[in-house]
Motif scaffolding. Structure first.
Motif, mmCIF file in Angstrom:
data_model
loop_
_atom_site.group_PDB
_atom_site.id
_atom_site.type_symbol
_atom_site.label_atom_id
_atom_site.label_comp_id
_atom_site.label_asym_id
_atom_site.label_seq_id
_atom_site.Cartn_x
_atom_site.Cartn_y
_atom_site.Cartn_z
ATOM 1 N N UNK A 18 2.334 -19.957 26.394
ATOM 2 C CA UNK A 18 1.486 -19.723 27.562
ATOM 3 C C UNK A 18 1.779 -20.747 28.663
ATOM 4 N N UNK A 32 1.503 -12.099 27.944
ATOM 5 C CA UNK A 32 0.897 -11.126 27.014
ATOM 6 C C UNK A 32 1.963 -10.243 26.372
ATOM 7 N N UNK A 62 1.182 -9.505 18.807
ATOM 8 C CA UNK A 62 -0.130 -8.850 18.873
ATOM 9 C C UNK A 62 -1.121 -9.504 17.925
ATOM 10 N N UNK A 71 -8.293 -18.880 25.416
ATOM 11 C CA UNK A 71 -9.321 -17.947 24.924
ATOM 12 C C UNK A 71 -9.328 -16.663 25.758
ATOM 13 N N UNK A 102 -6.729 -15.444 27.222
ATOM 14 C CA UNK A 102 -5.524 -14.729 26.801
ATOM 15 C C UNK A 102 -5.768 -13.957 25.506
ATOM 16 N N UNK A 103 -6.447 -14.620 24.559
ATOM 17 C CA UNK A 103 -6.756 -13.945 23.290
ATOM 18 C C UNK A 103 -7.631 -12.721 23.537
ATOM 19 N N UNK A 142 -5.528 -10.046 24.967
ATOM 20 C CA UNK A 142 -4.693 -9.426 23.923
ATOM 21 C C UNK A 142 -5.519 -8.428 23.118
ATOM 22 N N UNK A 196 -5.861 -5.416 25.083
ATOM 23 C CA UNK A 196 -4.621 -4.632 25.101
ATOM 24 C C UNK A 196 -4.569 -3.717 23.894
ATOM 25 N N UNK A 197 -5.152 -4.196 22.783
ATOM 26 C CA UNK A 197 -5.152 -3.355 21.581
ATOM 27 C C UNK A 197 -5.988 -2.108 21.787
ATOM 28 N N UNK A 207 4.999 4.165 29.024
ATOM 29 C CA UNK A 207 4.846 2.729 29.206
ATOM 30 C C UNK A 207 3.520 2.381 29.876
#
Lengths: 409, 617
Positions: A348, A404, A409, B577, B579-580, B583, B586-587, B594
């Motif tokens: 990051x 990201x 994942x 945090x 970013x997590x 993510x 995103x799931x 795409x």
């Protein structure tokens, strides 16, 4: 430093660190951050942990602050030693705020002196203080230089009066060239901080600010997109419709303009929001943050990192002073990062740097994502063929999206 | 005024002459459950302190929505002129989707309380159920509820009811379920006016199933009304439509907690437990008889539930597919009308195509799946079943636009409904306009009272399943009500509209529409998606097409900035945090080619929120 502290684990009252921090410590630089939680006025966009002079009393007052900070320096030295860390002289020191220069230069010199007494300092170490153009004089700058400071970072923000007004900045633009000259005369390197994307700022306003800043020939420029944080006066003004909101496309155009003009003036980007005239003039203290080095953060709300342990101090200056008065660590909470989390942080942070990331250090998913990033124009192709993930200009603007895509994942 | 009965008649030994079987016909919100609660309290079967508002509506969803999905029957004692009577109150589902279940509940009764809100008057679904009750020769007791409301207009609506069912407006009872006013008079009137059940106690047993409910602990609980003969515990029974046989493990009455009895005789209403686990083995409308001494002929009126509306249900998180499969299996145990089969969508992954009786049935099922099984679901736009005849005479039944045949189509037939709309007469113009725009053909119009009309239309079912009711409500300021029933099919000029993101067809957004409306659908959906799909790192064209012909297009501009400007020592933990969290977010994205499409975009694009928003404005 954002005003809201993270949630973490409890931190021990003696400041001791877990054994893991010793691993590889000799290879990591050690630095000090000193937070000065005072400002003459509270700026409308600022959510940092800072207070105006009249807000605080007792041990938390401006007058007593240097003594309180020095007591944390001593506690830090004891705790690091007791945790088994080897003695390491300071490589970088950074005084931030708030407005450090609201304290008398003697106070800043005293805190720095106490730190050097405890740890020593490397030859050629970088010692920076942030400063408001309003709060320095030739004398105070000379005094700082004598005390060991090497660099000053002025919060110029903009050269346009109506923009400064929205930001609640009190200085008059014409003072900036004067203080830059005084700093030069004192023998200090100079960095200028700029903010773009302020509500009401046109692209031409921003161009004018950039050209004005560059005309002072600084050694270093930081240019930040304005972030409207919840709970600030500016957020409320935008919500009420008193000032226009933030537009990411406007930010993107202004970033591109900044990169174009700053580069043309001979400074090169080395981190998303930072440009330096020579690689040596990059802010080494900030690079230490991005490269996972160790630092201790002194002051209320200050964050520290040593060997994969991050912690943060209690936020309020009065609580902070109270803890130290009882010789108790002011840490409010901490987190101990596992290897995977440290790797996430590394990716990051390093992705934002001109040095980029070694592609071989990415996971399988990250390596496979590189081709797509090249195709989208976010990653430099020749560098990638040589094994480095290096952001293009477009990629810098989408750095979070890139991160990201390369993280597992 | 009658007191609470001192001695209650004993089940299995009750003379039919002292039995009264009735139901309450009412619209949602007209206070049926509150009135039922008050009856339970006044007859003493529920102590005031145990009273949970709307006792009969067991499921949370029912209580929250104020509607009754599953009926139940409660036996209540009531004394009049020195005789103790057994009153069986059969609670009926109150919604248009459950017409068949309503008809079976009505068939179990001799009389019905027609309950109408004194401030609102009768609504279309109530009217439809009233017709059903009158067709079943039920004795109707008209009652105005909520007479305590300041807005109540009892004279006006009493006249309306008298006009509908005949009789004098003065005979219309006035009650308040809330305060209890008039409820005892109503209980007396039920005893006096309703005929006692009639049946042959010596004939082979025949009992009609009017409801069956799956209970985790007891298996299927079947609610029956005994017509002839008697059912006893431990004997073998047979379901006359399926010929399936079961042993009667328990038989009893609800008052309102299940109470085992020595049997159920002529005219009695109660429950059976046989240990079966699937409500399909105990079908509503079926006749229960004694295996040893079976009846020759079953009771009339049995029909299989027929799904009318189909929708794809997909788990947001693909790994929840087995959970959804198990949940549907369990729901099916309790819902004989639910049908489903596995289905795969390119955009949504693995899911099920599920058939429902109507939109409410869909919504309730979806809500139960989400709530009771902790699932996050996407449901695709509801579809009807089309019959497509190809030029080679092959016939295909299509319940999902993505199954629409690509070959030469000779003819498409779509299901039709006859709809009844009740509303104040000032809205006639608006209603006619709406129905015409939905390809409706007017069947007639009648005045129910001076200022309220009943309008009848024949409409394609497809035109009313999506947002018709919401729009009707908004165009009539909430006063319009709707009832519909299936009414054959018709040939129509229908086409399939596809939606493409970056050239990739998104099957979940395809629709079968009338040719005249294809363009409007394309413009609507591409516009909606442009708003709903976040900007990506590249430009995303959105197109609507019939076959290869593009009929509408939009485009989502590429995002230019996605980076935090400042990331210093104190920012790192917070930034990580964030970013997590991103993510994790995103799931929850579905990839179309795409393009990352948030689940919310699918949900928002496929729901009728827009029409609801319009109604609010």
């Amino acid at each position: 430093m954002p005003s809201v502290l993270p949630l973490g684990d409890p931190a021990p009252s003696n400041g001791l660190l877990p054994p893991q921090v010793v691993d590889g410590a000799a290879d990591r630089a050690f630095g000090l951050y000193v937070h000065i939680p005072f400002c003459a006025v509270r700026c409308g966009y600022c959510d940092f942990n800072t207070y105006t002079a009249t807000e605080l009393g007792g041990g938390a007052s401006q007058d007593a602050y240097a003594s309180t900070a020095v007591s944390e320096v001593k506690l830090a030295a004891r705790a690091l030693k007791a945790s088994g860390l080897p003695p390491r002289p300071l490589r970088t020191v950074f005084f931030g705020g708030g407005t450090p220069t609201l304290l008398p230069a003697e106070d800043l010199a005293r805190i720095l002196g106490a730190a050097i007494d405890e740890w020593g300092i490397e030859p050629g170490a970088e010692v920076t203080t942030e400063a408001n153009p309003d709060s320095v004089t030739p004398e105070s700058l000379a005094l700082l230089k004598d005390a060991g400071f090497t660099r000053v970072s002025f919060g110029m923000q903009s050269a346009v009066p109506h923009v400064l007004k929205v930001l609640d900045r009190t200085h008059t633009p014409s003072r900036v060239p004067q203080v830059v000259q005084w700093a030069r005369d004192a023998g200090l390197a100079v960095s200028l901080d700029l903010i773009y994307g302020t509500p009401g700022e046109s692209l031409d306003d921003w161009r004018y600010s950039l050209e004005t800043a560059l005309s002072y020939e600084p050694d270093h420029i930081s240019a930040y997109a304005l972030i409207v944080e919840d709970g600030t006066k500016l957020a409320a003004q935008i919500r009420r419709g008193d000032v226009p909101g933030i537009d990411d496309d406007d930010h993107a155009a202004k970033y591109e303009l900044a990169d174009q003009l700053i580069s043309a003036a001979g400074l090169d980007w080395y981190e998303v929001s930072n440009w330096a005239r020579t690689p040596e003039q990059a802010c080494r203290h900030n690079l230490a943050y991005w490269r996972g080095d160790d630092w201790w953060g002194i002051g209320p709300g200050a964050h520290s990192h040593v060997g994969g342990v991050r912690w943060w101090n209690v936020k309020h200056p009065t609580a902070y002073a109270g803890r130290l008065a009882q010789a108790v660590s002011p840490a409010a909470g901490r987190e101990t990062l596992d290897a995977e989390t440290r790797n996430v942080e590394r990716i990051m942070l390093e992705a934002r740097l001109v040095s980029g990331l070694g592609i071989e250090s990415l996971g399988e998913q990250g390596r496979h994502a590189v081709a797509g990033l090249i195709a989208d124009g976010l990653v430099d192709a020749p560098a990638a063929f040589h094994g480095r993930l290096h952001l293009t200009l477009k990629g810098r603007l989408l750095a979070d999206a890139v991160v990201r895509r390369i993280l597992p994942d | 005024m009658s007191p609470m009965a001192r001695t209650a008649p004993v089940p299995a030994a009750t003379d039919p002459a002292i039995i009264r079987n009735f139901c309450i016909i009412a619209h949602i919100d007209h206070g049926k459950s509150t009135l039922a609660d008050r009856m339970l309290q006044f007859t003493g079967v529920v102590q005031s302190r145990d009273m949970k508002a709307q006792y009969l509506d067991r499921m949370d969803i029912e209580r929250e929505r104020g509607i009754t999905i599953k009926s139940q029957a409660v036996r209540m004692p009531w004394e009049l002129d020195g005789t103790s009577y057994a009153l069986n109150m059969i609670d009926t589902p109150g919604h248009v989707d459950f017409t068949y279940e309503v008809s079976r509940s009505l068939a179990a009764c001799e009389g019905a309380v027609l309950l109408v809100d004194a401030a609102q008057g009768i609504e279309a679904q109530t009217l439809a159920n009233l017709y059903l009750a009158m067709e079943n020769n039920l004795t109707i007791i008209p009652v105005l509820n909520k007479i305590d409301l300041p807005a109540a207009q009892p004279e006006k609506y009493a006249a309306e009811l008298a006009n509908l069912i005949g009789g004098d407006p003065d005979d219309v009872l006035r009650v308040s379920g809330k305060t209890g006013a008039g409820v005892e008079v109503l209980l007396d009137k039920i005893v006096r006016d309703l005929p006692a059940p009639v049946g042959n106690p010596d004939a082979p047993a025949r009992a009609m199933i009017f409801d069956s409910v799956y209970d985790t602990y007891r298996g299927v609980v079947t609610y029956v009304r005994v017509v002839d003969g008697m059912l006893h515990p431990r004997e073998k029974i047979q379901m006359m439509s399926t010929r399936a046989t079961h042993e009667l493990l328990e038989i009893g009455v609800s008052s309102p907690e299940p109470t085992p009895s020595k049997g159920l005789g002529v005219g009695e209403v109660g429950y059976l437990i046989t240990g079966v686990k699937d409500v399909r083995q105990s079908k509503v409308g079926d006749t229960v008889t004694n295996l040893a001494k079976p009846a020759a002929q079953s009771l009339s009126g049995y029909a299989d539930a027929k799904p009318m509306v189909f929708s794809g249900l997909y788990p947001l998180d693909g790994t929840d597919y087995p959970v959804l499969r198990d949940a549907l299996e369990k729901l099916m145990l309790n819902d004989a009308a639910l049908v489903y089969e596995p289905e795969t969508s390119a955009a949504l992954g693995f899911g099920f195509r599920v058939g429902f009786l109507g939109l409410l049935h869909l919504e309730i099922t979806r809500e139960r799946l989400e709530r009771e099984y902790n699932l996050d679901l996407i449901s695709t736009a509801p579809n009807v079943e089309y019959e497509v005849t190809l030029e080679d005479k092959k016939v295909v039944h299509v319940t999902n636009p993505s199954e629409y045949p690509t070959g030469k189509v000779a003819e498409v037939r779509e299901p039709m409904v006859s709809a009844t709309i009740l509303a104040p007469n000032e809205f006639v113009g608006a209603i006619m306009e709406l129905c015409q725009s939905r390809r409706g053909v007017m069947g007639g119009m009648d005045y129910l009272s001076e200022d309220r009309v009943e309008i009848r239309y024949r409409l394609p079912l497809a035109e009313i399943v999506f947002d018709f009711f919401d729009i009707l409500k908004s165009k009539t300021r909430g006063y319009g009500s709707l009832d519909w029933k299936a009414d054959g099919d018709q040939v129509a000029d229908l086409v399939k509209v596809d939606i493409m993101l970056q050239g990739e067809q998104v099957d979940a957004f395809s629709a079968i529409t009338h040719r005249d409306k294809a363009y409007a659908y394309g413009v609507m959906m591409t516009g909606k998606l442009r708003e709903l799909i976040p900007r990506q790192q590249f430009e995303v064209p959105i197109q609507a097409a019939i076959g290869s012909r593009i009929i509408a297009r939009e485009s989502i501009r590429a995002i230019r900035k996605d980076v935090l400007a400042k990331c210093y020592g104190g920012d790192i933990t917070r930034k990580r945090k964030l970013l997590e969290k991103q993510k994790e977010g995103k799931k929850r994205m579905k990839m179309v080619g795409r393009v990352e499409v948030p689940q919310e975009a699918f949900i928002a694009a496929l729901t009728t929120d827009e029409s609801k928003d319009k109604a609010k404005k």
